[in-house]
Write a protein that holds these residues in place. Structure first.
Motif, PDB file in Angstrom:
ATOM      1  N   THR A 153       0.811  -1.234  -0.032  1.00 38.73           N
ATOM      2  CA  THR A 153       0.078  -0.076  -0.154  1.00 38.73           C
ATOM      3  C   THR A 153       1.060   1.249  -0.115  1.00 38.73           C
ATOM      4  OG1 THR A 153      -1.808  -1.397   1.249  1.00 38.73           O
ATOM      5  CG2 THR A 153      -1.619   1.297   1.384  1.00 38.73           C
ATOM      6  N   ARG A 154       0.460   2.235  -0.910  1.00 41.30           N
ATOM      7  CA  ARG A 154       1.217   3.551  -0.840  1.00 41.30           C
ATOM      8  C   ARG A 154       0.446   4.612  -0.395  1.00 41.30           C
ATOM      9  NH1 ARG A 154       3.895   4.223  -6.986  1.00 41.30           N
ATOM     10  NH2 ARG A 154       5.001   5.637  -5.502  1.00 41.30           N
ATOM     11  N   PHE A 155       0.946   5.441   0.469  1.00 43.64           N
ATOM     12  CA  PHE A 155       0.433   6.234   1.029  1.00 43.64           C
ATOM     13  C   PHE A 155       1.160   7.658   0.640  1.00 43.64           C
ATOM     14  CE2 PHE A 155      -0.092   2.622   4.123  1.00 43.64           C
ATOM     15  CZ  PHE A 155      -1.196   3.075   4.674  1.00 43.64           C
ATOM     16  N   ASN A 156       0.214   8.812   0.558  1.00 48.40           N
ATOM     17  CA  ASN A 156       0.474  10.350   0.452  1.00 48.40           C
ATOM     18  C   ASN A 156       1.175  10.482   2.075  1.00 48.40           C
ATOM     19  OD1 ASN A 156       0.986  12.883   0.501  1.00 48.40           O
ATOM     20  ND2 ASN A 156      -0.775  13.138  -0.719  1.00 48.40           N
ATOM     21  N   ILE A 157       2.606  10.829   2.329  1.00 49.64           N
ATOM     22  CA  ILE A 157       3.108  11.062   3.555  1.00 49.64           C
ATOM     23  C   ILE A 157       2.748  12.446   3.887  1.00 49.64           C
ATOM     24  CG2 ILE A 157       3.944   8.740   3.962  1.00 49.64           C
ATOM     25  CD1 ILE A 157       6.767  10.324   3.555  1.00 49.64           C
ATOM     26  N   ALA A 158       2.323  13.330   2.967  1.00 50.30           N
ATOM     27  CA  ALA A 158       2.254  14.864   3.204  1.00 50.30           C
ATOM     28  C   ALA A 158       3.456  15.412   3.464  1.00 50.30           C
ATOM     29  CB  ALA A 158       1.176  14.992   4.357  1.00 50.30           C
ATOM     30  N   SER A 159       3.700  16.118   4.650  1.00 49.09           N
ATOM     31  CA  SER A 159       4.784  17.105   4.734  1.00 49.09           C
ATOM     32  C   SER A 159       6.182  16.259   5.275  1.00 49.09           C
ATOM     33  CB  SER A 159       4.573  18.111   5.893  1.00 49.09           C
ATOM     34  OG  SER A 159       3.892  19.085   5.489  1.00 49.09           O
ATOM     35  N   ASN A 160       5.729  14.889   5.571  1.00 46.69           N
ATOM     36  CA  ASN A 160       7.066  14.057   5.623  1.00 46.69           C
ATOM     37  C   ASN A 160       7.862  14.153   4.670  1.00 46.69           C
ATOM     38  OD1 ASN A 160       6.089  13.829   8.470  1.00 46.69           O
ATOM     39  ND2 ASN A 160       5.670  11.736   8.356  1.00 46.69           N
ATOM     40  N   ALA A 161       7.298  14.463   3.384  1.00 44.90           N
ATOM     41  CA  ALA A 161       8.167  14.352   2.147  1.00 44.90           C
ATOM     42  C   ALA A 161       9.289  15.405   2.254  1.00 44.90           C
ATOM     43  CB  ALA A 161       7.279  14.639   1.188  1.00 44.90           C
ATOM     44  N   LYS A 162       9.413  16.629   3.134  1.00 48.33           N
ATOM     45  CA  LYS A 162      10.009  17.443   3.133  1.00 48.33           C
ATOM     46  C   LYS A 162      11.556  17.152   3.267  1.00 48.33           C
ATOM     47  CE  LYS A 162       7.056  21.541   4.182  1.00 48.33           C
ATOM     48  NZ  LYS A 162       5.645  20.878   4.237  1.00 48.33           N
ATOM     49  N   GLN A 163      11.643  15.883   4.232  1.00 46.46           N
ATOM     50  CA  GLN A 163      13.080  15.367   4.485  1.00 46.46           C
ATOM     51  C   GLN A 163      13.662  14.910   3.171  1.00 46.46           C
ATOM     52  OE1 GLN A 163      12.882  11.548   6.780  1.00 46.46           O
ATOM     53  NE2 GLN A 163      10.925  11.534   6.229  1.00 46.46           N
ATOM     54  N   PHE A 164      12.901  14.539   2.184  1.00 47.24           N
ATOM     55  CA  PHE A 164      13.680  13.946   0.861  1.00 47.24           C
ATOM     56  C   PHE A 164      14.098  15.150  -0.048  1.00 47.24           C
ATOM     57  CE2 PHE A 164      11.107  10.171   2.809  1.00 47.24           C
ATOM     58  CZ  PHE A 164      12.064   9.430   2.775  1.00 47.24           C
ATOM     59  N   THR A 165      13.030  16.190  -0.099  1.00 48.69           N
ATOM     60  CA  THR A 165      13.434  17.211  -0.732  1.00 48.69           C
ATOM     61  C   THR A 165      14.616  18.025  -0.373  1.00 48.69           C
ATOM     62  OG1 THR A 165      10.969  17.649  -1.181  1.00 48.69           O
ATOM     63  CG2 THR A 165      12.498  19.640  -1.605  1.00 48.69           C
ATOM     64  N   ALA A 166      14.577  18.004   1.053  1.00 46.50           N
ATOM     65  CA  ALA A 166      16.031  18.468   1.724  1.00 46.50           C
ATOM     66  C   ALA A 166      17.204  17.657   1.185  1.00 46.50           C
ATOM     67  CB  ALA A 166      15.634  18.950   3.262  1.00 46.50           C
ATOM     68  N   LEU A 167      17.037  16.426   1.348  1.00 48.45           N
ATOM     69  CA  LEU A 167      18.273  15.671   0.921  1.00 48.45           C
ATOM     70  C   LEU A 167      18.659  15.684  -0.513  1.00 48.45           C
ATOM     71  CD1 LEU A 167      20.116  13.229   1.572  1.00 48.45           C
ATOM     72  CD2 LEU A 167      18.127  11.648   1.027  1.00 48.45           C
ATOM     73  N   ALA A 168      17.612  15.609  -1.403  1.00 48.99           N
ATOM     74  CA  ALA A 168      18.029  15.989  -2.783  1.00 48.99           C
ATOM     75  C   ALA A 168      18.637  17.384  -3.145  1.00 48.99           C
ATOM     76  CB  ALA A 168      16.559  15.924  -3.655  1.00 48.99           C
ATOM     77  N   LEU A 169      18.194  18.376  -2.563  1.00 50.54           N
ATOM     78  CA  LEU A 169      18.825  19.694  -2.199  1.00 50.54           C
ATOM     79  C   LEU A 169      20.276  19.434  -1.747  1.00 50.54           C
ATOM     80  CD1 LEU A 169      19.819  22.518  -0.867  1.00 50.54           C
ATOM     81  CD2 LEU A 169      18.717  22.503  -3.223  1.00 50.54           C
ATOM     82  N   GLN A 170      20.588  18.807  -0.797  1.00 48.81           N
ATOM     83  CA  GLN A 170      21.633  18.695  -0.120  1.00 48.81           C
ATOM     84  C   GLN A 170      22.633  17.888  -1.160  1.00 48.81           C
ATOM     85  OE1 GLN A 170      22.834  20.170   2.255  1.00 48.81           O
ATOM     86  NE2 GLN A 170      24.890  19.347   2.442  1.00 48.81           N
ATOM     87  N   VAL A 171      22.253  17.194  -2.044  1.00 48.51           N
ATOM     88  CA  VAL A 171      23.248  16.410  -2.847  1.00 48.51           C
ATOM     89  C   VAL A 171      23.527  17.386  -4.092  1.00 48.51           C
ATOM     90  CG1 VAL A 171      23.195  14.678  -4.868  1.00 48.51           C
ATOM     91  CG2 VAL A 171      21.695  14.168  -2.795  1.00 48.51           C
ATOM     92  N   LEU A 172      22.833  18.358  -4.383  1.00 50.56           N
ATOM     93  CA  LEU A 172      23.447  19.337  -5.435  1.00 50.56           C
ATOM     94  C   LEU A 172      24.522  20.440  -4.493  1.00 50.56           C
ATOM     95  CD1 LEU A 172      20.235  20.268  -6.999  1.00 50.56           C
ATOM     96  CD2 LEU A 172      21.671  19.139  -7.824  1.00 50.56           C
ATOM     97  N   VAL A 173      24.159  20.486  -3.218  1.00 50.13           N
ATOM     98  CA  VAL A 173      25.101  21.277  -2.361  1.00 50.13           C
ATOM     99  C   VAL A 173      26.411  20.698  -2.368  1.00 50.13           C
ATOM    100  CG1 VAL A 173      25.556  22.188  -0.169  1.00 50.13           C
ATOM    101  CG2 VAL A 173      23.233  22.519  -1.103  1.00 50.13           C
ATOM    102  N   GLU A 174      26.565  19.144  -2.261  1.00 54.89           N
ATOM    103  CA  GLU A 174      27.727  18.602  -1.980  1.00 54.89           C
ATOM    104  C   GLU A 174      28.425  18.568  -3.504  1.00 54.89           C
ATOM    105  OE1 GLU A 174      28.995  17.330   0.694  1.00 54.89           O
ATOM    106  OE2 GLU A 174      27.467  17.883   1.981  1.00 54.89           O
TER     107      GLU A 174
END
Length: 556
Positions: A84-105
């Motif tokens: 089952t796949r759920f929409n986890i709403a704002s818990n997604a923010k941690q992954f957006t931040a991680l993706a951004l940090q890849v670009l920073v690194e």
């Protein structure tokens, strides 16, 4: 070198780590864990043919508990299960931040970049730099787009809107809530902007860029959507109960601030990766994503994660809610413990569930409460007559009114039931309806009376005594007129009725307007402050709530 290859190389050791973890016997802490106590908590939320829950616990890199109850789809009677796949709403923010940090690194984005480098049409009237780091920890001062739509009379979840509409709305904004970098105020706009920055820098749509990251992370059933029309296999639909179960619409589609579909199994695997020691692949971005944002004074939020203590124990957590879908997770790094709860039942608080499970799993570790929750008595019991009156919390909450009835103190608030305040010791009282909430009566340094409510798992709320008086007709007449906010096309009107009572028309509704505090009033969950010109005439009204500061409605 292409991103997908780079990320894959960074995570090349992750699979071998998972294999080692699965073959490793339970640690001593895991051996003492009893699933029965957690089962008892979960069973409280079981119903007949109702939407349900997915619950998981990871400790010492092992899944020590995993449970699914209820239905993912009421219409077709599909049970919630591993797939089952759920929409986890704002818990997604941690992954957006991680993706951004890849670009920073990788040196493609700097935390010190002004966001106008990427979007030159934003905030042309703002001279202060608005940096990428400000977006990550909600210190940018940028107002929340959902709240901006709300004051325009738009119910966002009923609209066919997405990131492009959010960017168009932000482009019309002239002001910020506050000077960037000086305060924390949660705003979904920050993470929508981060997603758009990632898309611009990577040359891909945000969802496709994130898909490469999830593939390298071995999170095969996790991804952001491009459109509300996307087919999402095994999707859990959200339901609320208003006398009967109803499905919430899903016609809106944003990316970055939420709208990530995933399984509990994928999220448990991610927690295992975070708990693993000495990960070589993706080491720096993962490590930084669990910390505060460097170069910032904000100590409560960083990289899509809230930082606090839970009854004396270091706590990293987040909650997400959209429509009837909600999700919560708690990480306790010192205990190597993660607890997750995801639900498609709008009647369930996943935060309450994770807290209950935390109390069971950590047990005696949590018996010491932080002083902010358990205040000390500093004075003798105050006389009832010395504390009665109106108190202002400087928030969108209505005024607190402390009254005396038959020798006992009560808290009254507009729109809420009265609550008796019972004496505990000294100048400390507690709510009869919630004994865990302590109320302390004392004074500010300037002698102003105040009271402070101490909650178990959030910061205290302070309110100070204010004078109230009846308003004269001439005073009321000063406010009559129409006011408009060009940034949102929202309007409000104030008029006098036949009884010379002020009536506010706003947000498609109307209500009586009672200015207990001079040049300030509350209505529809907002706090309004009156601004006057040099000649004393009212020239504008400023709207405030939990995520908006001083949105100006100028007199027409």
């Amino acid at each position: 070198m292409k991103f997908k290859y780079e990320v894959a190389m960074r995570f090349c050791t992750l699979l071998s780590l998972f294999v080692v973890v699965l073959l490793t016997s339970y640690s001593s802490s895991a051996q003492t864990f009893s699933s029965n106590s957690v089962d008892q908590i979960v069973e409280e939320y079981r119903g007949d043919e109702t939407p349900g829950l997915a619950i998981g616990i990871v400790r010492d890199q092992q899944v020590i508990y995993e449970r699914y109850i209820g239905l993912a789809d009421l219409e077709h009677q599909v049970p919630i299960k591993k797939a089952t796949r759920f929409n986890i709403a704002s818990n997604a923010k941690q992954f957006t931040a991680l993706a951004l940090q890849v670009l920073v690194e990788d040196g493609k984005v700097s935390l010190d970049d002004d966001i106008r480098i990427f979007f030159p049409d934003l905030y042309k009237n703002v001279d202060d730099p608005i940096l990428v780091r400000h977006l990550l920890n909600h210190s940018s001062g940028i107002r929340d787009v959902y709240d901006l739509w709300a004051i325009s009379g738009i119910t966002w979840w009923q609209e066919f809107i997405g990131n492009a509409d959010a960017m168009a709305l932000l482009t019309r904004q002239n002001d910020l809530n506050f000077e960037p970098g000086t305060q924390f105020l949660y705003s979904n706009s920050n993470y929508i902007l981060l997603a758009e920055i990632i898309a611009k820098v990577s040359g891909k749509t945000f969802s496709k860029y994130a898909a490469s990251m999830f593939e390298a992370l071995e999170l095969r059933d996790t991804g952001f959507t491009d459109s509300y029309m996307d087919v999402i296999p095994n999707r859990a639909r959200g339901y609320g109960n208003f006398g009967q179960w109803v499905a919430f619409p899903a016609v809106t589609n944003f990316s970055g601030d939420g709208w990530l579909y995933t399984t509990l199994e994928d999220q448990l695997n991610y927690e295992i990766a975070l708990q693993s020691k000495g990960i070589k692949a993706f080491d720096d971005p993962l490590r930084q994503s669990q910390a505060l944002v460097p170069g910032s004074t904000i100590d409560k939020y960083g990289y899509g994660l809230e930082h606090s203590t839970y009854r004396g124990t270091h706590h990293i957590y987040h909650d997400g809610s959209t429509g009837a879908l909600n999700a919560s997770f708690s990480r306790f790094p010192e205990e190597n413990l993660s607890i997750l709860a995801i639900s498609n039942n709008g009647q369930i608080s996943t935060r309450n569930i994770t807290d209950k499970i935390t109390d069971v799993v950590l047990g005696e570790t949590l018996r010491t409460y932080p002083k902010k929750w358990n205040p000390e008595a500093l004075y003798n019991r105050p006389a009832n007559s010395s504390v009665v009156g109106y108190y202002d919390s400087n928030t969108s909450r209505p005024l607190f009114h402390i009254v005396e009835r038959n020798g006992e103190l009560w808290r009254e608030m507009e729109g809420l039931n009265p609550v008796k305040l019972l004496h505990q010791t000294g100048n400390i009282f507690y709510y009869e309806s919630n004994p865990d909430w302590r109320v302390v009566f004392d004074k500010n340094e300037d002698g102003t009376k105040r009271f402070t409510i101490y909650f178990v798992s959030s910061d205290p709320l302070e309110a100070v005594n204010v004078d109230v008086s009846s308003n004269t007709l001439s005073y009321k007449q000063m406010f009559v007129g129409a006011y408009a906010n060009p940034e949102t096309s929202a309007e409000l009107t104030i008029e006098l009725d036949s009884n010379n009572a002020l009536i506010l028309h706003a947000l498609g509704n109307q209500m009586p307007l009672d200015m207990k505090i001079k040049d300030s009033f509350r209505a529809f969950g907002y706090r309004f402050k009156v601004k006057r010109a040099d000649n004393g005439k009212v020239d504008s009204i400023l709207l405030n709530n939990d995520r908006l500061r001083n949105v100006r409605f100028s007199r027409r």
